[in-house]
Design a protein around this motif. Structure first.
Motif, mmCIF file in Angstrom:
data_model
loop_
_atom_site.group_PDB
_atom_site.id
_atom_site.type_symbol
_atom_site.label_atom_id
_atom_site.label_comp_id
_atom_site.label_asym_id
_atom_site.label_seq_id
_atom_site.Cartn_x
_atom_site.Cartn_y
_atom_site.Cartn_z
ATOM 1 N N THR A 143 -41.567 31.811 -2.810
ATOM 2 C CA THR A 143 -42.209 30.497 -2.854
ATOM 3 C C THR A 143 -41.697 29.598 -1.739
ATOM 4 O O THR A 143 -42.491 28.934 -1.048
ATOM 5 C CB THR A 143 -41.966 29.833 -4.214
ATOM 6 O OG1 THR A 143 -42.535 30.663 -5.248
ATOM 7 C CG2 THR A 143 -42.575 28.453 -4.281
ATOM 8 N N ARG A 144 -40.401 29.575 -1.522
ATOM 9 C CA ARG A 144 -39.826 28.704 -0.490
ATOM 10 C C ARG A 144 -40.235 29.171 0.910
ATOM 11 O O ARG A 144 -40.531 28.323 1.780
ATOM 12 C CB ARG A 144 -38.302 28.672 -0.604
ATOM 13 C CG ARG A 144 -37.801 28.099 -1.923
ATOM 14 C CD ARG A 144 -36.364 27.677 -1.830
ATOM 15 N NE ARG A 144 -36.245 26.402 -1.157
ATOM 16 C CZ ARG A 144 -35.099 25.772 -0.950
ATOM 17 N NH1 ARG A 144 -33.965 26.319 -1.335
ATOM 18 N NH2 ARG A 144 -35.070 24.612 -0.343
ATOM 19 N N MET A 145 -40.237 30.455 1.133
ATOM 20 C CA MET A 145 -40.622 30.944 2.465
ATOM 21 C C MET A 145 -42.094 30.650 2.749
ATOM 22 O O MET A 145 -42.456 30.196 3.841
ATOM 23 C CB MET A 145 -40.371 32.459 2.563
ATOM 24 C CG MET A 145 -38.922 32.840 2.753
ATOM 25 S SD MET A 145 -38.784 34.610 3.189
ATOM 26 C CE MET A 145 -37.014 34.786 3.225
ATOM 27 N N GLN A 146 -42.962 30.869 1.771
ATOM 28 C CA GLN A 146 -44.380 30.626 1.980
ATOM 29 C C GLN A 146 -44.646 29.131 2.138
ATOM 30 O O GLN A 146 -45.497 28.722 2.954
ATOM 31 C CB GLN A 146 -45.185 31.192 0.794
ATOM 32 C CG GLN A 146 -45.202 32.706 0.750
ATOM 33 C CD GLN A 146 -45.926 33.239 -0.458
ATOM 34 O OE1 GLN A 146 -46.194 32.517 -1.428
ATOM 35 N NE2 GLN A 146 -46.269 34.519 -0.430
ATOM 36 N N SER A 147 -43.927 28.319 1.400
ATOM 37 C CA SER A 147 -44.086 26.877 1.537
ATOM 38 C C SER A 147 -43.681 26.412 2.929
ATOM 39 O O SER A 147 -44.358 25.570 3.549
ATOM 40 C CB SER A 147 -43.280 26.150 0.473
ATOM 41 O OG SER A 147 -43.361 24.752 0.645
ATOM 42 N N ALA A 148 -42.572 26.968 3.439
ATOM 43 C CA ALA A 148 -42.107 26.583 4.766
ATOM 44 C C ALA A 148 -43.079 27.085 5.837
ATOM 45 O O ALA A 148 -43.333 26.388 6.838
ATOM 46 C CB ALA A 148 -40.711 27.151 5.011
ATOM 47 N N ALA A 149 -43.647 28.298 5.626
ATOM 48 C CA ALA A 149 -44.570 28.835 6.617
ATOM 49 C C ALA A 149 -45.931 28.171 6.529
ATOM 50 O O ALA A 149 -46.740 28.205 7.480
ATOM 51 C CB ALA A 149 -44.716 30.350 6.417
ATOM 52 N N GLY A 150 -46.249 27.587 5.361
ATOM 53 C CA GLY A 150 -47.516 26.885 5.183
ATOM 54 C C GLY A 150 -48.717 27.796 5.066
ATOM 55 O O GLY A 150 -49.839 27.349 5.294
ATOM 56 N N ASP A 151 -48.478 29.101 4.683
ATOM 57 C CA ASP A 151 -49.626 29.991 4.596
ATOM 58 C C ASP A 151 -50.055 30.243 3.142
ATOM 59 O O ASP A 151 -51.171 30.699 2.899
ATOM 60 C CB ASP A 151 -49.344 31.333 5.275
ATOM 61 C CG ASP A 151 -48.142 32.043 4.692
ATOM 62 O OD1 ASP A 151 -47.746 33.066 5.281
ATOM 63 O OD2 ASP A 151 -47.603 31.601 3.661
#
Length: 201
Positions: A191-199
């Motif tokens: 969740t945190r990685m996808q949120s940071a990547a914005g995808d």
């Protein structure tokens, strides 16, 4: 007076051959000083036999997790040796490692050659290059990506990680499958990685 002159001349003539023989007699000629012979060189001492460094036995590490809205941290430790996975606010996967004993020797060796974290998990293997930190440990940082997520998931399923600089500085941790707590950490990290990547994928 004349007789004395002849007699003295005769005596000198008679002594001349004798003196000549004495001068040529090798038994009487003073021995010439002989040059001192140079001392034989001392052979260098044989190099000391280096004792083969015994490999450190692998350590069984236990998982612990901290999962919340602001923290996604997984840590596997065995005594002072540990490896941790932490997802930063920007989605970066921060991997920290400590070898445990002889940290000073690891830090010194890392000045001359790179330190590596080698991972073997489910038949796959890879390695990350580590960097020493002011906290006297080693770390690497991975940008948020599907590859970083996949590698962390493999580690959670059961793996071995080896921190290696030289054959004398090498420590392996065996990581057991993390189970449900590991699944919760992975969901948080994703969740945190996808949120940071914005995808959002």
């Amino acid at each position: 007076m004349r007789a004395y002159h002849v007699n003295g001349w005769w005596r000198g003539l008679a002594l001349a051959p004798l003196l000549s023989l004495l001068a040529c007699d090798p038994a009487i000629t003073p021995a010439q000083p002989q040059p001192e012979s140079a001392p034989l060189p001392v052979p260098p001492a044989p190099p000391a036999k280096s004792q083969a460094t015994k490999p450190r036995p692998p350590l069984d590490a236990a998982w612990s997790f901290e999962v919340s809205d602001g923290v996604c941290r997984a840590r596997a430790s065995a005594g002072a040796a540990m490896v941790s996975l932490d997802v930063a606010d920007d989605g970066t996967l921060v991997i920290d490692a400590k070898p445990g004993a002889d940290i000073a020797a690891y830090l010194h060796a890392a000045r001359r050659q790179p330190s590596l974290l080698k991972v073997v998990a489910e038949g796959e293997n890879w390695q990350w290059r580590l960097h020493a930190t002011p906290a006297h440990q080693f770390e690497t940082r991975l940008a948020p990506s599907k590859a970083a997520l996949a590698q962390s998931l493999l580690m959670l399923r059961g793996s071995s990680v080896t921190m290696s600089i030289t054959s004398a500085q090498e420590q392996t941790l065996r990581l057991a499958p993390a189970g449900s707590p590991g699944a919760a950490w992975f969901a948080c990290a994703k969740t945190r990685m996808q949120s940071a990547a914005g995808d959002g994928s």
